[in-house]
Scaffold this motif. Structure first.
Motif, PDB file in Angstrom:
ATOM      1  N   ASP A  77       0.854  -1.186   0.000  1.00 24.92           N
ATOM      2  CA  ASP A  77       0.000   0.000   0.000  1.00 24.92           C
ATOM      3  C   ASP A  77       0.888   1.235   0.000  1.00 24.92           C
ATOM      4  OD1 ASP A  77      -2.338  -1.496   0.091  1.00 24.92           O
ATOM      5  OD2 ASP A  77      -2.322  -1.587   2.286  1.00 24.92           O
ATOM      6  N   PHE A  78       0.490   2.239  -0.764  1.00 28.93           N
ATOM      7  CA  PHE A  78       1.252   3.477  -0.873  1.00 28.93           C
ATOM      8  C   PHE A  78       0.345   4.642  -0.477  1.00 28.93           C
ATOM      9  CE2 PHE A  78       3.198   0.397  -3.584  1.00 28.93           C
ATOM     10  CZ  PHE A  78       4.555   0.658  -3.532  1.00 28.93           C
ATOM     11  N   GLU A  79       0.719   5.303   0.594  1.00 27.47           N
ATOM     12  CA  GLU A  79      -0.066   6.427   1.082  1.00 27.47           C
ATOM     13  C   GLU A  79       0.664   7.731   0.788  1.00 27.47           C
ATOM     14  OE1 GLU A  79      -3.046   6.382   2.300  1.00 27.47           O
ATOM     15  OE2 GLU A  79      -3.214   4.184   2.275  1.00 27.47           O
ATOM     16  N   PRO A  80      -0.008   8.692   0.128  1.00 25.43           N
ATOM     17  CA  PRO A  80       0.640   9.988  -0.093  1.00 25.43           C
ATOM     18  C   PRO A  80       0.999  10.636   1.242  1.00 25.43           C
ATOM     19  CG  PRO A  80      -1.382   9.785  -1.382  1.00 25.43           C
ATOM     20  CD  PRO A  80      -1.370   8.628  -0.428  1.00 25.43           C
ATOM     21  N   ILE A  81       2.167  11.227   1.297  1.00 20.90           N
ATOM     22  CA  ILE A  81       2.602  11.905   2.522  1.00 20.90           C
ATOM     23  C   ILE A  81       2.008  13.314   2.514  1.00 20.90           C
ATOM     24  CG2 ILE A  81       4.609  12.831   3.763  1.00 20.90           C
ATOM     25  CD1 ILE A  81       6.205  10.466   2.712  1.00 20.90           C
ATOM     26  N   GLU A  82       1.046  13.551   3.366  1.00 24.39           N
ATOM     27  CA  GLU A  82       0.387  14.851   3.411  1.00 24.39           C
ATOM     28  C   GLU A  82      -0.245  15.066   4.778  1.00 24.39           C
ATOM     29  OE1 GLU A  82      -2.346  14.598   0.195  1.00 24.39           O
ATOM     30  OE2 GLU A  82      -3.554  13.017   1.086  1.00 24.39           O
ATOM     31  N   GLY A  83      -0.423  16.348   5.104  1.00 24.03           N
ATOM     32  CA  GLY A  83      -1.096  16.721   6.346  1.00 24.03           C
ATOM     33  C   GLY A  83      -0.386  16.303   7.608  1.00 24.03           C
ATOM     34  N   SER A  84       0.970  16.410   7.646  1.00 25.35           N
ATOM     35  CA  SER A  84       1.704  16.004   8.831  1.00 25.35           C
ATOM     36  C   SER A  84       3.036  16.752   8.868  1.00 25.35           C
ATOM     37  CB  SER A  84       1.973  14.494   8.813  1.00 25.35           C
ATOM     38  OG  SER A  84       2.814  14.162   7.721  1.00 25.35           O
ATOM     39  N   LEU A 140       5.814  15.349   8.637  1.00 27.67           N
ATOM     40  CA  LEU A 140       6.622  14.755   7.584  1.00 27.67           C
ATOM     41  C   LEU A 140       6.342  15.435   6.247  1.00 27.67           C
ATOM     42  CD1 LEU A 140       8.659  12.651   6.656  1.00 27.67           C
ATOM     43  CD2 LEU A 140       6.794  10.990   6.460  1.00 27.67           C
ATOM     44  N   ARG A 141       5.090  15.774   6.016  1.00 32.28           N
ATOM     45  CA  ARG A 141       4.743  16.464   4.774  1.00 32.28           C
ATOM     46  C   ARG A 141       5.438  17.826   4.701  1.00 32.28           C
ATOM     47  NH1 ARG A 141       3.543  15.882  -0.465  1.00 32.28           N
ATOM     48  NH2 ARG A 141       2.553  17.752  -1.272  1.00 32.28           N
ATOM     49  N   GLU A 142       5.482  18.530   5.820  1.00 36.54           N
ATOM     50  CA  GLU A 142       6.173  19.813   5.860  1.00 36.54           C
ATOM     51  C   GLU A 142       7.666  19.627   5.572  1.00 36.54           C
ATOM     52  OE1 GLU A 142       5.435  21.707   9.567  1.00 36.54           O
ATOM     53  OE2 GLU A 142       3.265  21.783   9.287  1.00 36.54           O
ATOM     54  N   ALA A 143       8.246  18.565   6.130  1.00 36.86           N
ATOM     55  CA  ALA A 143       9.657  18.280   5.882  1.00 36.86           C
ATOM     56  C   ALA A 143       9.892  17.969   4.411  1.00 36.86           C
ATOM     57  CB  ALA A 143      10.116  17.116   6.758  1.00 36.86           C
ATOM     58  N   VAL A 144       8.953  17.233   3.806  1.00 36.43           N
ATOM     59  CA  VAL A 144       9.054  16.893   2.385  1.00 36.43           C
ATOM     60  C   VAL A 144       8.963  18.161   1.533  1.00 36.43           C
ATOM     61  CG1 VAL A 144       7.843  15.774   0.478  1.00 36.43           C
ATOM     62  CG2 VAL A 144       8.212  14.534   2.619  1.00 36.43           C
ATOM     63  N   ALA A 145       7.990  19.009   1.841  1.00 33.44           N
ATOM     64  CA  ALA A 145       7.824  20.255   1.088  1.00 33.44           C
ATOM     65  C   ALA A 145       9.066  21.131   1.211  1.00 33.44           C
ATOM     66  CB  ALA A 145       6.593  20.997   1.587  1.00 33.44           C
ATOM     67  N   GLU A 172       9.073  21.290  -7.613  1.00 34.49           N
ATOM     68  CA  GLU A 172       7.707  21.444  -7.132  1.00 34.49           C
ATOM     69  C   GLU A 172       7.366  20.192  -6.348  1.00 34.49           C
ATOM     70  OE1 GLU A 172       4.943  22.208 -10.220  1.00 34.49           O
ATOM     71  OE2 GLU A 172       5.967  24.025 -10.923  1.00 34.49           O
ATOM     72  N   CYS A 173       6.575  20.333  -5.305  1.00 30.50           N
ATOM     73  CA  CYS A 173       6.260  19.181  -4.454  1.00 30.50           C
ATOM     74  C   CYS A 173       5.341  18.223  -5.209  1.00 30.50           C
ATOM     75  CB  CYS A 173       5.615  19.651  -3.153  1.00 30.50           C
ATOM     76  SG  CYS A 173       5.590  18.378  -1.893  1.00 30.50           S
ATOM     77  N   GLU A 174       5.903  17.111  -5.643  1.00 30.79           N
ATOM     78  CA  GLU A 174       5.139  16.165  -6.444  1.00 30.79           C
ATOM     79  C   GLU A 174       4.814  14.914  -5.622  1.00 30.79           C
ATOM     80  OE1 GLU A 174       6.502  15.897 -10.556  1.00 30.79           O
ATOM     81  OE2 GLU A 174       7.848  17.569 -10.140  1.00 30.79           O
ATOM     82  N   GLN A 175       4.837  13.752  -6.264  1.00 29.34           N
ATOM     83  CA  GLN A 175       4.341  12.548  -5.609  1.00 29.34           C
ATOM     84  C   GLN A 175       5.400  11.922  -4.697  1.00 29.34           C
ATOM     85  OE1 GLN A 175       1.795   9.936  -8.201  1.00 29.34           O
ATOM     86  NE2 GLN A 175       2.706  11.160  -9.836  1.00 29.34           N
ATOM     87  N   VAL A 176       5.132  11.962  -3.400  1.00 24.72           N
ATOM     88  CA  VAL A 176       5.974  11.294  -2.414  1.00 24.72           C
ATOM     89  C   VAL A 176       5.072  10.378  -1.594  1.00 24.72           C
ATOM     90  CG1 VAL A 176       7.618  11.538  -0.524  1.00 24.72           C
ATOM     91  CG2 VAL A 176       7.514  13.284  -2.309  1.00 24.72           C
ATOM     92  N   TYR A 177       5.441   9.110  -1.502  1.00 27.30           N
ATOM     93  CA  TYR A 177       4.588   8.124  -0.849  1.00 27.30           C
ATOM     94  C   TYR A 177       5.341   7.410   0.265  1.00 27.30           C
ATOM     95  CZ  TYR A 177       1.364   8.624  -4.803  1.00 27.30           C
ATOM     96  OH  TYR A 177       0.502   9.123  -5.740  1.00 27.30           O
ATOM     97  N   GLU A 178       4.578   6.976   1.243  1.00 27.88           N
ATOM     98  CA  GLU A 178       5.100   6.102   2.283  1.00 27.88           C
ATOM     99  C   GLU A 178       4.549   4.701   2.032  1.00 27.88           C
ATOM    100  OE1 GLU A 178       4.778   5.596   7.143  1.00 27.88           O
ATOM    101  OE2 GLU A 178       4.781   7.607   6.262  1.00 27.88           O
TER     102      GLU A 178
END
Length: 435
Positions: free
Chosen positions: A205-212, A214-219, A228-234
Motif C-alpha cells: 500500500d502506498f499512502e501519499p505523505i500529506e497533512g503532517s 513529515l509532509r512539511e519536511a518533504v515540502a 515542485e512538491c510532487e508525488q511522495v509516498y510512504e
C-alpha cells in the motif's frame, strides 16, 4: 557424446559460478576481519550492539544464496546438456502451434520451473534467516500470496515481451534484432510508468505523505532542491520486513519517491530529508535517462550476439534443437548471461558515479554532510549491512559505494559538523581508515 559448444557452456557458467563463490568467500572473510578491527566504530556509528550478529547475518545470507546458485546452475546445465531442453522444444514444435505461441509456452515453463526451484530457498530465507535476525514480519499466507502473484506478473509481462520479440522474428527475418532491441527499450520505458502504478500496488500500500510534520519536511526539501512538491509516498514495508530503504521511480507525471515506513520510523526529520534529496538527485541529474541509455547499449550488444547465435547452424546441432529461432534464443541467453556478469566491474561504474553525485546533491541541499551521514549510518546499522566489502566483490556486485567510503567522502568535501545535527550527533564517530 557431449558437443564442444555444450562443454564451452558448462565451462562458462561453471567458471563464473566458481568466481562468484570465491568472491563470496573473500567478501565474508574480509568483512569479518574489518568489522572486528573497527569494532568500536561499528558499535558507535552504526548502533550495532553486537557486531558478531552482523557477521552471522552476512554469512547466513551468503551461504544460502550460493547454495541456491549452485543448485540452479547444475540443474540448468543438466537440462541443456542432457538434451532435455532440446526435447522440450522439439515436442512444442511437433504440436503445430504457431512458433510465437511455442516460444511463449517454453518461456512460461522456464519461469514456473525457476519459481518452483527458488521457492524453498525464499521460504527458508524469510522464515529462518530473516526471522532469526529479527527482520521478518511476513506471515506464511502473505508469503504464498506474493509467490503466486509474483509468478503471475512474471508470466504476463514475460509473455508479452517474448511474444512481441518472436512476432518481430516472424515478420522481419533480417531486421528482428533491431526491432527486438527497440521493443525491449520501449518496454523498459513503459515499465517506469506501469511498475509504480500497476505492479507495486499489488504487493504494498502506498499512502501519499500529506497533512503532517513529515509532509512539511518533504515540502521543505523539495523547495531547497528546486522541485515542485510532487508525488511522495510512504510504503507499508513493515508488513513484510523491518528492513528500510527508499527509491525513486518513473518519469513525467508518473515519477514518484517512495519512502519505506520503516525508514520513516528509524530516522530523524533531517536524515529523512537527506535521503529524499538523494533520491531527487537521480531525477534532477538525469541519472534515470543515463542508466536507460547505458542499458540500451548493453542490450544492443546482446541482440547482436543473439542474431549471430540464431543464424549459426552449430547451435541447433550441438544442443539437438528444432529449427525454431526461439529455441536458439534460449541457448544464446545462457551464453550471454555470464558475459554480462563478467562485465559488472565496468557497467557498475556509472551507477557508482551517480550515487556519489546524489550524495553530493543531498549534502548541498541540506547545507552540509551531517544529515546524509546520519542517514547512511542508520541504513547500514538497521539493515545489518556489511560496511566493509572486499574490493573485488564490490567491483562485481555493488552499485553503491560502501557506507564508510560514502561517509568519508562527504566529510572530506563538506565537513562533518555541519547540517544541524541533533545534540551529540553532529558528525558521529570518526570513520575508520580505508582497509
Amino acid at each position: 557424446m557431449v558437443s564442444l559448444p555444450a562443454l564451452a557452456l558448462v565451462g562458462l557458467l561453471g567458471g563464473v559460478l566458481v568466481l562468484e563463490t570465491v568472491l563470496d568467500y573473500l567478501n565474508v572473510r574480509y568483512g569479518a576481519e574489518a568489522v572486528r578491527d573497527a569494532d568500536e566504530w561499528v558499535r558507535d556509528a552504526l548502533d550495532v550492539d553486537d557486531p558478531e550478529e552482523l557477521l552471522a547475518y552476512q554469512r547466513a545470507k551468503t551461504t544460502l544464496s550460493r547454495v541456491q546458485s549452485w543448485l540452479g546452475v547444475v540443474l540448468l546445465l543438466a537440462a541443456v546438456v542432457s538434451g532435455l531442453y532440446g526435447d522440450a522444444a522439439a515436442a512444442l514444435s511437433a504440436t503445430g502451434l504457431p512458433s510465437v505461441a511455442q516460444g511463449v509456452v517454453l518461456l512460461a515453463g522456464a519461469i514456473v520451473a525457476g519459481r518452483v526451484l527458488s521457492a524453498p530457498f525464499d521460504a527458508y530465507e524469510t522464515f529462518v534467516v530473516e526471522e532469526r535476525f529479527g527482520f521478518n514480519n511476513q506471515t506464511a499466507a502473505l508469503w504464498l500470496r506474493d509467490l503466486v502473484v509474483g509468478t503471475a506478473v512474471a508470466l504476463v509481462f514475460g509473455g508479452i515481451v517474448a511474444g512481441a520479440i518472436l512476432l518481430a522474428v516472424a515478420a522481419l527475418p533480417t531486421l528482428w534484432p533491431l526491432a527486438g532491441w527497440a521493443l525491449v527499450v520501449a518496454f523498459s520505458l513503459l515499465m517506469m510508468v506501469v511498475y509504480p502504478r500497476v505492479i507495486a500496488p499489488l504487493f504494498n500500500d502506498f499512502e501519499p505523505i500529506e497533512g503532517s510534520d513529515l509532509r512539511e519536511a518533504v515540502a521543505d526539501v523539495f523547495e531547497r532542491a528546486g522541485f515542485e512538491c510532487e508525488q511522495v509516498y510512504e510504503m507499508d514495508a513493515s508488513r513484510r520486513s523491518s528492513h528500510s530503504n527508499a527509491y525513486f521511480v518513473g518519469f513525467g507525471r508518473a515519477k514518484r519517491v517512495v519512502l519505506f515506513d520503516t525508514l520513516v520510523e528509524q530516522m530523524d526529520r533531517e536524515a529523512i530529508q537527506a535521503v529524499l534529496a538523494h533520491e531527487l538527485a537521480h531525477w534532477k541529474k538525469a541519472h534515470i535517462w543515463k542508466q536507460l541509455a547505458a542499458s540500451a547499449v548493453q542490450m544492443a550488444v546482446v541482440f547482436a550476439f543473439l542474431w549471430w547465435v540464431t543464424t549459426s547452424q552449430w547451435v541447433y546441432a550441438a544442443f539437438g534443437l528444432p529449427s525454431e529461432t526461439y529455441a536458439a534464443l534460449g541457448i544464446g541467453l545462457l551464453y550471454a548471461g555470464p558475459v554480462l556478469t563478467l562485465s559488472g566491474p565496468l557497467t557498475n561504474q556509472l551507477s557508482l558515479a551517480h550515487e556519489r553525485e546524489a550524495d553530493d546533491f543531498a549534502a548541498e541541499t541540506m547545507g552540509g554532510a551531517a544529515a546524509m551521514t546520519r542517514a547512511l549510518r542508520t541504513l547500514a546499522g538497521e539493515n545489518l549491512s556489511n560496511p566493509f566489502p572486499h574490493p573485488a566483490y564490490a567491483a562485481f556486485h555493488l552499485t553503491h559505494p560502501s557506507i564508510p567510503e560514502r561517509i568519508r567522502r562527504l566529510r572530506e568535501q563538506y565537513g562533518k559538523d555541519e547540517g544541524g545535527a541533533p545534540d551529540g550527533a553532529e558528525g558521529g564517530p570518526d570513520v575508520p581508515p580505508a582497509t
